[in-house]
Enzyme design. Structure first.
Site, PDB file in Angstrom:
ATOM      1  N   THR A   1       0.831  -1.214   0.000  1.00 58.38           N
ATOM      2  CA  THR A   1       0.000   0.000   0.000  1.00 58.38           C
ATOM      3  C   THR A   1       0.865   1.264   0.000  1.00 58.38           C
ATOM      4  O   THR A   1       0.718   2.152  -0.840  1.00 58.38           O
ATOM      5  CB  THR A   1      -0.920   0.003   1.249  1.00 58.38           C
ATOM      6  OG1 THR A   1      -1.701  -1.194   1.235  1.00 58.38           O
ATOM      7  CG2 THR A   1      -1.839   1.202   1.272  1.00 58.38           C
TER       8      THR A   1
ATOM      9  N   LYS B   1       2.058   4.489  18.306  1.00 59.37           N
ATOM     10  CA  LYS B   1       2.117   5.882  17.831  1.00 59.37           C
ATOM     11  C   LYS B   1       2.199   6.857  19.008  1.00 59.37           C
ATOM     12  O   LYS B   1       2.914   7.860  18.941  1.00 59.37           O
ATOM     13  CB  LYS B   1       0.881   6.189  16.980  1.00 59.37           C
ATOM     14  CG  LYS B   1       0.912   5.460  15.638  1.00 59.37           C
ATOM     15  CD  LYS B   1      -0.439   5.503  14.963  1.00 59.37           C
ATOM     16  CE  LYS B   1      -0.419   4.852  13.605  1.00 59.37           C
ATOM     17  NZ  LYS B   1      -1.767   4.589  13.077  1.00 59.37           N
TER      18      LYS B   1
END
Ligand SMILES: NC(=O)C1=CN([C@@H]2O[C@H](COP(=O)(O)OP(=O)(O)OC[C@H]3O[C@@H](n4cnc5c(N)ncnc54)[C@H](OP(=O)(O)O)[C@@H]3O)[C@@H](O)[C@H]2O)C=CC1
Ligand SMILES: N[C@@H](CC=O)C(=O)O
Ligand code: NA
EC number: 1.1.1.3
Length: 431
Positions: free
Chosen positions: A12, A202
């Site tokens: 991707t 994250k």
């Protein structure tokens, strides 16, 4: 001068990077100075949605990181291994790194940045948190004059896509997850998204940049979104809330050496909050700093083009820095933290809670609950009792005032022992 790029991964994100570099017109003038000379993949026979000469595609990724001609390695294969070893080998060979791999950076950032510092190379990671949103650059550079007290965000696109579809369309969890996978948002193993691991990775990265100390992943309190049902979404609407998977990191900057609070969990957010209207794959990060006050970044958190935008920005930054100061590292582009943050235990958190309880429908239930909460200093802000749901069971929803997590959990433990209680399907924190 042309800078040679070795691209590890053509999925991707990798395909999105190739598309940008193959079509530089109208983009940054440095792009034509870049050339992808090698692409590493797992399968040499897979059909690709980018036109790329098979001569430069290989399944021998070691040969790419060992190639003396290559200046920059872009790692977009994901997962821990072989990504981590390839990054470290490339650094040992003096190559600059661009990676979208939050899983590797959140776990091995210490080793990777230490090695990069010794070798005098860049490790850039804008795509690793909030995809296309330039939040890492903002934290490293644009907000450098601020003392940050809070960073709260929707940092996972897949779960926000699922929760938004559940909220607006009453969509089914599994079917919506399958769509997010098809759209290229989800991790190879989507449990990383659904169970909050990706968001925790994250938050470890963002919090270390915002608060100046490294964060150990195991110190982050984490819950995913599996427990959220259409019943909770219905109550959220009734009470004027929405439900989002949030990452929350804050520090009391008025107290010296105060510990960092950091957690990832589904959260009820009042509809008027800036993060309540962030839907679909969009991510958003709200940062509070002194003297800037509040700043909110939002944009696509996942997907091919959006993530590739961040990867290419990192490559351009490296090339520009190499052109300007070839033998020195630009301090604004590095990560120089050496210490680990002290993390506050989750029991010390002060927040509001939502709880959905199923009780036996008999007199005195509300009194029992009120006593248990009261005994542990948990004040209630709202209580909703619905009609008997079935077989003599009733559903009761409570929203507390701001209370300590410890007190709330003690009250819940006492409630679990009540003979009138049947079950507690959901507990959520409220922003
Ligand atoms: N997708 C997104 O929206 C975002 C992704 N990221 C991060 O970007 C990274 C890449 O994600 P994405 O592009 O979605 O992943 P994909 O699964 O789509 O692509 C991975 C690519 O890496 C190759 N690859 C994987 N393992 C190996 C291996 N052991 N040896 C050789 N090649 C390998 C695959 O080869 P082959 O094609 O032959 O199978 C594929 O080309 C991950 O770290 C992810 O967390 C970050 C932000 C957003
Ligand atoms: N799986 C991740 C991809 C980007 O980091 C997400 O859904 O946010
Ligand atoms: Na980003």
């Amino acid at each position: 001068m042309t800078y040679k790029v070795g691209l590890l991964g053509l999925g991707t994100v990798g395909a999105g990077v190739v598309k940008i570099l193959q079509n530089p017109k109208g983009r940054h003038p440095l792009l034509p100075d870049l050339q992808i000379t090698h692409v590493g993949v797992r399968s040499l026979t897979k059909a690709r949605d980018v036109a790329i000469s098979s001569d430069i595609v290989t399944d021998d990724l070691d040969s790419i990181v060992n190639d003396p001609e290559i200046d920059i390695i872009v790692e977009v294969i994901g997962g821990i291994e072989p990504a981590k070893s390839l990054i470290l080998k490339a650094i040992a060979n003096g190559k600059h790194i661009v990676t979208a791999n939050k899983a590797v950076i959140a776990r091995y950032g210490n080793e990777i940045f230490t090695a990069a510092k010794q070798k005098g190379v860049y490790v850039m990671l804008e795509a690793a948190a909030c995809g296309g949103i330039p939040v890492i650059q903002a934290l490293k550079q644009s907000l450098g004059g601020n003392r940050i007290s809070e960073l709260t965000g929707i940092v996972n696109g897949t779960t926000n896509y699922i929760l938004s579809r559940m909220y607006f369309e009453g969509a089914d969890f599994e079917a919506t997850l399958a769509e997010a996978q098809k759209l290229g948002y989800a991790e190879a193993d989507p449990t990383a998204d659904v169970d909050g691991y990706d968001a925790a990775d994250k938050m470890a990265i963002l919090a270390s940049l915002a608060f100046g100390d490294r964060v150990k992943l195991e110190d982050i309190y984490r819950e995913g979104i599996r427990a959220i049902t259409s019943a909770d979404i219905g109550y959220a609407k009734e009470l004027g809330f929405t439900i989002k998977l949030l990452g929350i990191a804050k520090r009391d900057v008025t107290q010296e050496d105060s510990p960092l609070e950091i957690r990832v969990h589904p959260t009820m957010i009042p509809l008027q909050h800036p993060l309540a209207n962030i839907h679909g794959v969009t991510n958003a990060v709200r940062i509070e700093g002194d003297p800037i006050g509040e700043v909110v970044f939002s944009g696509p958190g996942a997907g091919s083009g959006a993530t590739a935008s961040a990867v290419v920005a990192d490559i351009i930054n490296i090339v520009a820095a190499l052109k300007a100061i070839p033998n020195n590292i630009n301090q604004l582009m590095g990560c120089s933290h050496e210490h680990y943050a002290e993390i506050a235990p989750i029991a010390n958190t002060v927040t509001q809670f939502y709880a959905r309880l199923v009780t036996h429908d008999q007199p005195g239930v509300i009194g029992d609950l009120g006593n248990a909460f009261g005994k542990h200093q948990v004040s209630l802000k709202a209580i909703l009792q619905k009609n008997t749901i079935h077989d003599g069971l009733a559903e009761i929803v409570v929203v507390t005032q701001q209370v300590s997590e410890l007190n709330f959990q003690q009250a819940i433990a006492a409630i679990r022992d009540l003979p009138t209680l049947h079950s507690i399907p959901t507990i959520l924190r409220v922003l």
